[in-house]
Write an enzyme that holds these catalytic residues in place. Structure first.
Site, PDB file in Angstrom:
ATOM      1  N   HIS A  21       0.843  -1.200   0.000  1.00 61.86           N
ATOM      2  CA  HIS A  21       0.000   0.000   0.000  1.00 61.86           C
ATOM      3  C   HIS A  21       0.875   1.245   0.000  1.00 61.86           C
ATOM      4  O   HIS A  21       1.941   1.253   0.599  1.00 61.86           O
ATOM      5  CB  HIS A  21      -0.894   0.039   1.237  1.00 61.86           C
ATOM      6  CG  HIS A  21      -1.716  -1.194   1.409  1.00 61.86           C
ATOM      7  ND1 HIS A  21      -2.707  -1.558   0.528  1.00 61.86           N
ATOM      8  CD2 HIS A  21      -1.693  -2.164   2.349  1.00 61.86           C
ATOM      9  CE1 HIS A  21      -3.253  -2.691   0.936  1.00 61.86           C
ATOM     10  NE2 HIS A  21      -2.652  -3.087   2.030  1.00 61.86           N
ATOM     11  N   GLU A  71      -2.083  -0.717   8.060  1.00 69.45           N
ATOM     12  CA  GLU A  71      -2.972  -1.735   8.620  1.00 69.45           C
ATOM     13  C   GLU A  71      -2.189  -2.607   9.580  1.00 69.45           C
ATOM     14  O   GLU A  71      -0.957  -2.554   9.624  1.00 69.45           O
ATOM     15  CB  GLU A  71      -3.580  -2.599   7.503  1.00 69.45           C
ATOM     16  CG  GLU A  71      -2.565  -3.455   6.762  1.00 69.45           C
ATOM     17  CD  GLU A  71      -3.149  -4.101   5.494  1.00 69.45           C
ATOM     18  OE1 GLU A  71      -4.006  -3.484   4.836  1.00 69.45           O
ATOM     19  OE2 GLU A  71      -2.718  -5.212   5.163  1.00 69.45           O
ATOM     20  N   HIS A 107       3.324  -7.561   1.647  1.00 70.55           N
ATOM     21  CA  HIS A 107       2.637  -8.473   2.574  1.00 70.55           C
ATOM     22  C   HIS A 107       1.625  -9.356   1.864  1.00 70.55           C
ATOM     23  O   HIS A 107       1.076  -8.972   0.842  1.00 70.55           O
ATOM     24  CB  HIS A 107       1.957  -7.687   3.692  1.00 70.55           C
ATOM     25  CG  HIS A 107       0.904  -6.720   3.216  1.00 70.55           C
ATOM     26  ND1 HIS A 107       1.222  -5.522   2.629  1.00 70.55           N
ATOM     27  CD2 HIS A 107      -0.444  -6.776   3.232  1.00 70.55           C
ATOM     28  CE1 HIS A 107       0.120  -4.879   2.321  1.00 70.55           C
ATOM     29  NE2 HIS A 107      -0.927  -5.622   2.657  1.00 70.55           N
ATOM     30  N   ARG A 114      -0.886  -4.575  -6.457  1.00 70.10           N
ATOM     31  CA  ARG A 114      -0.587  -6.004  -6.501  1.00 70.10           C
ATOM     32  C   ARG A 114       0.814  -6.196  -7.064  1.00 70.10           C
ATOM     33  O   ARG A 114       1.097  -5.802  -8.192  1.00 70.10           O
ATOM     34  CB  ARG A 114      -1.640  -6.721  -7.359  1.00 70.10           C
ATOM     35  CG  ARG A 114      -1.580  -8.224  -7.232  1.00 70.10           C
ATOM     36  CD  ARG A 114      -2.677  -8.909  -8.067  1.00 70.10           C
ATOM     37  NE  ARG A 114      -4.003  -8.623  -7.571  1.00 70.10           N
ATOM     38  CZ  ARG A 114      -4.982  -8.074  -8.299  1.00 70.10           C
ATOM     39  NH1 ARG A 114      -4.802  -7.756  -9.553  1.00 70.10           N
ATOM     40  NH2 ARG A 114      -6.163  -7.852  -7.766  1.00 70.10           N
TER      41      ARG A 114
HETATM   42 ZN    ZN Z   1      -2.975  -4.932   2.876  1.00 71.11          ZN
END
Ligand code: ZN
Length: 312
Positions: A97, A115, A172, A192
């Site tokens: 991200h 996150e 991740h 991605r």
């Molecule tokens: Zn994520």
């Protein structure tokens, strides 16, 4: 009056999803591809509805807009956090991200995404993808552009109860067989990096090569700084797992009784195991709720594991 805001979750169906959200959490949702339970969300792709009480039937986003005082007039146009439970039956694609700054410029003024994951369940000898093995930006670019995935990907062992903070720029991915509770900034922007060369409807899903190379942090954070175990967390305590610029996340293991002051702007809670009572109201595994601003003293009784969070 001490109103507790219970929310009805929103569910997503995903090719990598499973059945644990119905079979283990008891949510009334059909299908064998249930990937995510958005337990506390005011996102446009899944806006939770209030289950009962004074605000029954309202969405969390409309409550946020109509009654800012319930949330301590917290300064944010949108509800700032999103809590999900994710059941990965298959491996998820490897992602990264952007931060707020990059997203603002390249994604139409969106927020970036920070996150964190609490591992609710995983197999024996389970692992997770976090970080990567490139030492420089040049090496990172070469590994990604030339598909040197086995050299690039860093996998580390995990066990139930592990906690991982995933800052923007961190590569991740969740592996199949892992059930997690995710607390995140209310944002959707994901790049991605790699999808294990899988096909979806006969063709590979798009990879965001340039954006990934732009935003991935090099070198990655040390393995030892990426995961923390929670076996030593004291019971009957509001135990802080992380404090970052967007949120604080707490683990609450109740065995008997716990009392504390809700003195945060507001407090999100997800019951991930057991059952008991919160100020006399029955609460059980799978419940998601919010305690408003100025709620005051809270008494929780029973045998429960709760993951709680508050915006910073
Ligand atoms: Zn994520």
């Amino acid at each position: 009056m001490k109103e507790v805001l219970f929310l009805n979750p929103v569910f997503t169906h995903n090719i990598w999803g499973g059945t644990k959200l119905r079979e283990e959490f008891g949510y009334p949702v059909e299908g064998n591809d249930i990937g995510e339970c958005w337990g506390i969300s005011a996102h446009e792709h899944g806006d939770c509805v209030v289950r009962e009480g004074v605000y029954e039937g309202m969405t969390l986003s409309s409550l946020w807009t109509s009654y800012p005082e319930l949330f301590g007039n917290y300064k944010s146009e949108r509800f700032p956090l999103l809590t999900k439970i994710i059941d990965a039956k298959e491996d998820l694609s490897i992602q990264v991200h952007p931060d707020d700054e990059y997203a603002a410029v390249h994604e139409n003024g969106s927020y970036g995404k920070t996150e964190c994951w609490y591992i609710l369940d995983c197999g024996k000898d389970a692992s997770i993808v976090i970080g990567h093995n490139a030492k420089t930006k040049e090496e990172l670019s070469d590994m990604i552009r030339n598909g040197r995935w086995s050299e690039f990907i860093r996998e580390i062992p995990i066990q139930k109860g592990d906690f991982l903070q995933i800052d923007p720029g961190t590569v991740h991915a969740i592996k199949g067989g892992t059930l997690i509770l995710e607390t995140q900034q209310n944002s959707d922007i994901t790049y991605r990096v790699y999808d294990y060369d899988r096909l979806s409807n006969g063709k590979p899903r798009e990879l965001h090569v340039n954006q990934s190379i732009d935003v991935i942090t090099v070198p990655a954070k040390e393995i030892g700084d990426s995961v923390r175990h929670t076996d030593d967390v004291p019971k009957n305590n509001l135990y802080e797992l992380i404090s970052c610029q967007y949120y604080k996340v707490f683990q609450i293991d109740v065995d008997g009784e716990l009392e504390f002051e809700q003195s945060f702007p507001f407090l999100l809670m997800s019951v991930v195991d057991g059952n008991g009572k919160l100020d006399g109201k029955p609460v059980k595994k799978g419940d998601h709720l919010i305690l408003f601003n100025g709620y005051g003293s809270v008494k929780i009784e029973g045998q429960l594991k709760i993951i709680a969070s508050t915006p910073v």
